[in-house]
Design a protein around this motif. Structure first.
Motif, PDB file in Angstrom:
ATOM      1  N   THR A   1      44.851  47.714  44.454  1.00 47.44           N
ATOM      2  CA  THR A   1      45.469  47.963  43.154  1.00 47.44           C
ATOM      3  C   THR A   1      45.946  46.726  42.420  1.00 47.44           C
ATOM      4  O   THR A   1      46.256  46.811  41.239  1.00 47.44           O
ATOM      5  N   MET A   2      46.032  45.579  43.077  1.00 46.41           N
ATOM      6  CA  MET A   2      46.718  44.455  42.432  1.00 46.41           C
ATOM      7  C   MET A   2      45.783  43.318  42.013  1.00 46.41           C
ATOM      8  O   MET A   2      46.256  42.258  41.641  1.00 46.41           O
ATOM      9  N   ARG A   3      44.482  43.514  42.113  1.00 47.50           N
ATOM     10  CA  ARG A   3      43.583  42.416  41.756  1.00 47.50           C
ATOM     11  C   ARG A   3      43.659  42.112  40.252  1.00 47.50           C
ATOM     12  O   ARG A   3      43.668  43.037  39.436  1.00 47.50           O
ATOM     13  N   ALA A   4      43.727  40.835  39.929  1.00 47.70           N
ATOM     14  CA  ALA A   4      43.805  40.444  38.514  1.00 47.70           C
ATOM     15  C   ALA A   4      42.501  40.809  37.815  1.00 47.70           C
ATOM     16  O   ALA A   4      41.467  41.004  38.470  1.00 47.70           O
ATOM     17  N   ARG A   5      42.557  40.888  36.473  1.00 49.57           N
ATOM     18  CA  ARG A   5      41.339  41.216  35.750  1.00 49.57           C
ATOM     19  C   ARG A   5      40.276  40.171  36.011  1.00 49.57           C
ATOM     20  O   ARG A   5      40.545  38.975  35.988  1.00 49.57           O
ATOM     21  N   GLY A   6      39.071  40.610  36.280  1.00 51.39           N
ATOM     22  CA  GLY A   6      37.983  39.682  36.549  1.00 51.39           C
ATOM     23  C   GLY A   6      37.706  39.509  38.035  1.00 51.39           C
ATOM     24  O   GLY A   6      36.651  39.036  38.413  1.00 51.39           O
ATOM     25  N   ILE A   7      38.660  39.899  38.885  1.00 52.36           N
ATOM     26  CA  ILE A   7      38.380  39.800  40.328  1.00 52.36           C
ATOM     27  C   ILE A   7      37.834  41.149  40.787  1.00 52.36           C
ATOM     28  O   ILE A   7      38.559  42.012  41.270  1.00 52.36           O
ATOM     29  N   SER A   8      36.529  41.296  40.611  1.00 48.41           N
ATOM     30  CA  SER A   8      35.881  42.521  41.069  1.00 48.41           C
ATOM     31  C   SER A   8      35.737  42.427  42.585  1.00 48.41           C
ATOM     32  O   SER A   8      36.019  41.389  43.178  1.00 48.41           O
ATOM     33  N   TRP A   9      35.261  43.500  43.218  1.00 47.23           N
ATOM     34  CA  TRP A   9      35.101  43.453  44.683  1.00 47.23           C
ATOM     35  C   TRP A   9      34.177  42.315  45.094  1.00 47.23           C
ATOM     36  O   TRP A   9      34.333  41.744  46.162  1.00 47.23           O
ATOM     37  N   GLY A  10      33.231  41.984  44.261  1.00 47.54           N
ATOM     38  CA  GLY A  10      32.304  40.900  44.607  1.00 47.54           C
ATOM     39  C   GLY A  10      32.905  39.519  44.449  1.00 47.54           C
ATOM     40  O   GLY A  10      32.265  38.518  44.751  1.00 47.54           O
ATOM     41  N   ARG A  11      34.144  39.444  43.955  1.00 45.27           N
ATOM     42  CA  ARG A  11      34.794  38.145  43.803  1.00 45.27           C
ATOM     43  C   ARG A  11      36.044  38.013  44.656  1.00 45.27           C
ATOM     44  O   ARG A  11      36.804  37.073  44.511  1.00 45.27           O
ATOM     45  N   VAL A  12      36.273  38.977  45.499  1.00 52.62           N
ATOM     46  CA  VAL A  12      37.442  38.897  46.375  1.00 52.62           C
ATOM     47  C   VAL A  12      37.184  37.821  47.431  1.00 52.62           C
ATOM     48  O   VAL A  12      36.136  37.827  48.059  1.00 52.62           O
ATOM     49  N   PRO A  13      38.106  36.875  47.606  1.00 56.88           N
ATOM     50  CA  PRO A  13      37.869  35.840  48.617  1.00 56.88           C
ATOM     51  C   PRO A  13      37.640  36.446  50.015  1.00 56.88           C
ATOM     52  O   PRO A  13      38.188  37.499  50.336  1.00 56.88           O
ATOM     53  N   LEU A  14      36.839  35.763  50.810  1.00 62.27           N
ATOM     54  CA  LEU A  14      36.432  36.324  52.107  1.00 62.27           C
ATOM     55  C   LEU A  14      37.611  36.535  53.044  1.00 62.27           C
ATOM     56  O   LEU A  14      37.610  37.440  53.877  1.00 62.27           O
TER      57      LEU A  14
ATOM     58  N   ILE B   1      40.328  36.140  35.258  1.00 60.91           N
ATOM     59  CA  ILE B   1      39.502  35.171  35.967  1.00 60.91           C
ATOM     60  C   ILE B   1      38.036  35.486  35.739  1.00 60.91           C
ATOM     61  O   ILE B   1      37.589  36.604  35.991  1.00 60.91           O
ATOM     62  N   ASP B   2      37.326  34.487  35.267  1.00 59.20           N
ATOM     63  CA  ASP B   2      35.940  34.733  34.921  1.00 59.20           C
ATOM     64  C   ASP B   2      34.988  33.899  35.770  1.00 59.20           C
ATOM     65  O   ASP B   2      34.066  33.278  35.270  1.00 59.20           O
ATOM     66  N   ARG B   3      35.273  33.846  37.050  1.00 60.93           N
ATOM     67  CA  ARG B   3      34.361  33.129  37.955  1.00 60.93           C
ATOM     68  C   ARG B   3      34.650  33.575  39.378  1.00 60.93           C
ATOM     69  O   ARG B   3      35.666  34.224  39.641  1.00 60.93           O
ATOM     70  N   GLY B   4      33.752  33.223  40.286  1.00 65.88           N
ATOM     71  CA  GLY B   4      33.940  33.602  41.683  1.00 65.88           C
ATOM     72  C   GLY B   4      34.768  32.557  42.417  1.00 65.88           C
ATOM     73  O   GLY B   4      34.960  31.448  41.922  1.00 65.88           O
ATOM     74  N   PRO B   5      35.264  32.897  43.621  1.00 65.81           N
ATOM     75  CA  PRO B   5      36.105  31.957  44.361  1.00 65.81           C
ATOM     76  C   PRO B   5      35.301  30.842  45.041  1.00 65.81           C
ATOM     77  O   PRO B   5      35.896  29.955  45.640  1.00 65.81           O
ATOM     78  N   TYR B   6      33.977  30.927  44.965  1.00 63.73           N
ATOM     79  CA  TYR B   6      33.177  29.884  45.629  1.00 63.73           C
ATOM     80  C   TYR B   6      32.191  29.262  44.645  1.00 63.73           C
ATOM     81  O   TYR B   6      31.089  28.868  45.017  1.00 63.73           O
ATOM     82  N   ASP B   7      32.584  29.194  43.373  1.00 69.96           N
ATOM     83  CA  ASP B   7      31.664  28.673  42.363  1.00 69.96           C
ATOM     84  C   ASP B   7      31.622  27.151  42.377  1.00 69.96           C
ATOM     85  O   ASP B   7      32.103  26.491  41.453  1.00 69.96           O
TER      86      ASP B   7
END
Ligand code: HEM
Ligand code: CU
Length: 552
Positions: A190-203, A530-536
């Motif tokens: 419930t608390m992910r910021a906008r732009g952190i979709s499931w595919g951008r959640v850090p491992l 956030i408009d990018r992934g954590p490993y960009d």
């Protein structure tokens, strides 16, 4: 992606915010805090104390085993001592270590949140943990359960030692685990910021999330099972005691239904740390994000189907043994997926060689070695020979110490600048890391040989032919302990005298490094978009920063 891109680089660094360490002064501001970072820090202190305590017990055990006969303690104390060692290391150190310290500290920041979903529940889980720790330790020292951490009946239902108070302590610790797990699951959803979709959640978040699911599902089974043992011991219910018509094998099923998944509670967070360390120090995106993220789930789910491999000699059909063995191998496949993905990530990465990375290499070697010996002991024909010998002791220490403890140390160094805003001494970090590895190998490699040669576990004395292996192992234990204490000192010294660290010393792209060197109380002045992934890593640091905005 959206309009906010134009709004650009609004400072995620809250320029005038006080950092969380200085956000309030006085003991009350700590004891009543709901800041996940402060709670994580208090867990840090308690959990490290438990590691030192469990380590001290281990040194007593290893000292006793220097000679074949009596050395420094009596047989009765030896039994209590290995019980204490196991209980402290498993429930007071391993299980809470990475989730409650580093999960607490970085998970909310990693998803752009101001805190966990239930900050007061988080504080409560700290107090419940502290109470559980006091009860467990006081009970073990006063009444001294001598059953081993596994509490097998019929011995545990008949021993003169006090069992009920100890299991009550562990029950309380279980409640703390469950509180933490609920919090992490709710927060991730419930608390992910906008732009952190499931595919951008850090491992690391994926790993803590999968761990929490296991904690939530398995811990109640353990709590109730050991409570029944305690009640059987005092009130003779006869659930497990065979003289009263109970079934001790039922206990083993229930216990391992929790405790096999529990080994993944201990190791999955470590795999999460390692995934972060690999990507950061290779400056590369993971070779396959989804392979790492989803294999955690594979491990969490199949982990529930392997428990019977602890019971090959407790009476089970050939068919059952085959099935449990096969499921165990499946888990190894998921672990192997991770290992291959990490190695593929390193391939052609621009590797920086710092202390966390060195720990990664030790981790890789020891985890693979330990995992493969797991496959070996999950093979019934082999396990009949190795069961209850030092081979098993070596197997699980390779994974729990070689895997989880090295990942814990990697995390302690990796996130140190973020947690405290200072840099530790890199040469000392590397040196102590070598010490940990050498000490570890010297302690546990000989135990494979001793076990294979037939030396049983949990015995106070042994035939003289095993002595040389035990001397090596004890020497290694002292080396390991010394290196650990030095590693700890290195960090403690840096806490006070280390040079100030920048906000992102490892040049990571993961979201927790977007905050100031020491994050302020609510992490982000305004929830970021956030408009990018954590490993960009294909973006420069500036570009990566520009893709984080505070637009609403
Ligand atoms: C991944 C992390 C792992 C951890 C932390 C771990 C931990 C442990 C622990 C603590 C024990 C001993 C329990 C006791 O006190 O009796 C154990 C035993 C065992 N493990 Fe693992 N293990 C891991 C992985 C594996 C894997 C991947 C397999 C199989 C593929 C495996 C198979 C076994 C078996 C069969 C035993 C029982 C051996 C016996 O008692 O004869 N383990 N492990
Ligand atoms: Cu197991």
């Amino acid at each position: 992606m959206m309009a906010h891109e134009v709004e650009g680089t609004a400072p995620v660094h809250g320029a005038h915010e006080v950092d969380y360490l200085r956000a309030g002064a006085g003991v009350r501001s700590w004891l009543l805090t709901t800041d996940h970072k402060r709670i994580g820090l208090m867990f840090y202190v308690l959990v490290v104390l438990m590691l030192l305590l469990g380590g001290a017990f281990a040194l007593v055990l290893r000292t006793e085993l220097l000679t074949p006969g009596p050395t420094v303690i009596s047989a009765a104390i030896y039994n209590r001592m290995f019980t204490l060692h196991g209980v402290v290391m498993v429930w007071l150190f391993m299980i809470p270590s990475i989730p409650n310290i580093f999960g607490n500290f970085v998970l909310p920041i990693m998803i752009g949140a101001k805190d966990l979903a239930f900050p007061r529940l988080n504080l409560a889980s700290l107090y419940v943990y502290a109470i559980g720790a006091v009860v467990t330790l006081a009970a073990t020292i006063a009444g001294g359960a001598d059953t081993g951490w596994t509490f097998y009946p019929p011995y545990s239902t008949t021993t003169p030692a006090g069992v009920l108070p100890v299991v009550i302590g562990i029950f309380i610790l279980g409640v703390s685990s469950i509180m933490t797990a609920v919090n992490f699951i709710a927060t991730t959803h419930t608390m992910r910021a906008r732009g952190i979709s499931w595919g951008r959640v850090p491992l690391f978040v994926w790993a803590i999330y999968s761990t929490s699911i296991i904690m939530l599902l398995a811990t109640p089974v353990l709590g109730l099972t050991i409570l029944l043992v305690g009640l059987d011991h005092v009130y003779h219910f006869g659930v497990f005691d065979p003289t009263l018509g109970g079934d001790p094998v039922l206990f083993q099923h229930l216990f391992w239904f929790y405790s096999h998944p529990a080994v993944y509670i201990m190791v999955l967070p470590a795999l999460g740390v390692i995934s972060e360390v690999v990507c950061t120090f290779a400056q590369r995106q993971p070779a396959s994000y989804w392979a790492i993220a989803l294999s955690s789930f594979g491990i969490a789910l199949i982990g529930f189907a392997g428990w019977g491999h602890h019971m090959f000699v407790a009476g089970m059909s050939e068919l059952d043994a085959g099935i449990f063995g096969a499921f165990s191998m499946f888990i190894a496949i998921f672990s192997a997926i991770k290992v291959f993905t990490w190695v593929a990530t390193l391939h052609r990465g621009a590797i920086q060689f710092n202390t966390p990375m060195l720990y990664f290499f030790w981790f890789l070697f020891l985890f693979v070695f330990g995992g493969m010996t797991g496959v070996a002991v999950a093979t019934q024909s082999l396990d009949v020979h190795w069961h209850d010998t030092y081979f098993v002791v070596a197997h699980f220490h390779f994974i729990m110490v070689g895997g989880t403890l090295t990942a814990f140390l990697a995390a302690a160094h990796y996130w140190f600048p973020k947690m405290f805003g200072r840099a530790y001494s890199e040469p000392m970090g590397l040196l102590t890391s070598f010490g940990v590895f050498l000490g570890f190998i010297l302690t546990f490699l000989p135990q494979f040989l001793a076990g294979n040669a037939g030396m049983p576990r949990r015995y106070y004395s042994y035939p003289a032919q095993y002595q040389w292996l035990n001397v090596l192992s004890t020497g290694g234990a002292y080396l390991l302990a010394g290196a650990l204490v030095l590693a700890l000192l290195n960090l403690l010294i840096a806490l006070r005298w280390g040079p100030r660290a920048s906000a992102n010393p490892w040049r990571s792209r993961s979201y927790e490094w977007m905050t100031p060197p020491i994050p302020p109380e609510h992490n982000f002045p305004v929830t970021p978009v956030i408009d990018r992934g954590p490993y960009d890593y294909h973006l420069t640091e500036e570009e990566a920063h520009a893709r984080v905005s505070t637009a609403r």
